[in-house]
Design an enzyme around this catalytic site. Structure first.
Site, PDB file in Angstrom:
ATOM      1  N   SER A 174      -9.278 -63.783  93.778  1.00  0.00           N
ATOM      2  CA  SER A 174      -8.372 -63.349  94.837  1.00  0.00           C
ATOM      3  C   SER A 174      -8.136 -64.483  95.836  1.00  0.00           C
ATOM      4  CB  SER A 174      -8.921 -62.087  95.496  1.00  0.00           C
ATOM      5  OG  SER A 174      -7.949 -61.473  96.307  1.00  0.00           O
ATOM      6  N   ASP A 220      -2.651 -54.463  89.121  1.00  0.00           N
ATOM      7  CA  ASP A 220      -3.187 -54.971  90.386  1.00  0.00           C
ATOM      8  C   ASP A 220      -2.200 -54.621  91.501  1.00  0.00           C
ATOM      9  OD1 ASP A 220      -4.133 -56.427  92.571  1.00  0.00           O
ATOM     10  OD2 ASP A 220      -4.772 -58.127  91.329  1.00  0.00           O
ATOM     11  N   HIS A 232      -7.434 -54.795  90.650  1.00  0.00           N
ATOM     12  CA  HIS A 232      -7.583 -56.121  91.251  1.00  0.00           C
ATOM     13  C   HIS A 232      -8.867 -56.842  90.852  1.00  0.00           C
ATOM     14  CE1 HIS A 232      -6.975 -59.393  93.956  1.00  0.00           C
ATOM     15  NE2 HIS A 232      -8.012 -59.081  94.716  1.00  0.00           N
TER      16      HIS A 232
END
Length: 280
Positions: A110, A217, A247
């Site tokens: 991320s 996601d 995610h």
């Protein structure tokens, strides 16, 4: 210590004070993995990932970013990501001091994927390979929308966006080291600026890089991340996506498959013991 793994904490002088990390060291490692965590979380959430990397022959190192977890700094306040990238390089220095002469893989998730991508642009010569999971690249519409507002509204991360495994969201929501509050405007601006910087600098050349992303996601959408990846893709860049995955693909119900793909990629560039395992 168990099964040859020595788990301990370490501290380093970071750009905003002390950064606190954890190492999962092997007695006789064959390579090093440096983990780079995402926004609002901390390295304590990566225990199972470290264990799987240990099984594959790696000593593992990770540190909480400034303003995150146990590290110093105002919570989730990052005014510029370039010093954070340099903090990650300090973790790499520490890892190589402890386990000298070994090849290194950088694995970022991320926000950590964004940081790892920039680290590869800046310090790729030090890395044998990089893996990005659900990385923030290119543009993030959520940030653009929030920056356009006169004040930042209530913006905690929705735990349901993380994984189809309900235990992951429940543990995240109950974790006192996770930030459960709002985004801060300087951090949003720093995200925007760093994504632009990465796009402008462009491709990572011959540095091996793997991009992995969940197709469902809802936090960092695949489409914009993939478009950002296209701007930096080099001659050894690969990508794979997972239908239905959200995610945190390293915490998803198909996490064993994801980790097997990570290790299969790394095995082409490092002395990885894949073991043919695909379970969690």
């Amino acid at each position: 210590m168990s099964n040859g793994v020595i788990t301990s904490d370490f501290t380093l002088a970071g750009h905003a004070g002390t950064i606190v990390g954890t190492s999962w060291r092997l007695e006789r490692p064959r390579w090093i993995a440096v983990l780079v965590h995402g926004y609002g979380e901390h390295v304590g959430r990566y225990g199972w990932v470290a264990a799987r990397l240990n099984e594959a022959g790696a000593s593992v190192y990770a540190a909480d970013h400034a303003g995150h977890g146990r590290s110093d700094g105002e919570r989730v306040l990052i005014r510029d990501f370039e010093p954070v990238v340099e903090d990650v390089d300090r973790v790499l220095d520490h890892a190589l001091e402890q386990d000298p002469g070994l090849p290194v893989a950088l694995i970022g998730h991320s926000m950590g994927g964004m940081i790892a991508a920039r680290s590869t642009q800046r310090f790729g010569a030090r890395l044998a390979a990089t893996v990005l999971t659900g990385p923030v690249l290119g543009r993030w519409e959520t940030i653009e929308e929030l920056l356009a507002l006169p004040s930042i509204p209530h913006t905690p991360i929705d735990p349901d966006t993380l994984s189809r495994d309900p235990e992951v969201g429940a543990a995240y929501a109950a974790d006192p080291l996770v930030w459960h509050g709002d985004f801060k405007r300087p951090t949003l601006q720093a995200f925007h600026d760093e994504m632009q910087r990465i796009t402008i600098v462009g491709h990572v050349g011959r540095s091996p890089l793997l991009h992995l992303h969940g197709e469902d996601d809802r936090l960092v959408p695949l489409e914009t991340s993939a478009a950002g990846l296209a701007k930096i893709a080099g001659t050894a860049t690969e990508s794979r996506t997972y239908p239905g995955a959200r995610h945190e693909i390293l915490n998803e119900i198909n996490r064993g498959e994801v980790m097997a793909d990570v290790l299969a990629f790394l095995a082409r560039y490092l002395p990885v013991e894949t073991g043919g395992r695909r379970g969690a």
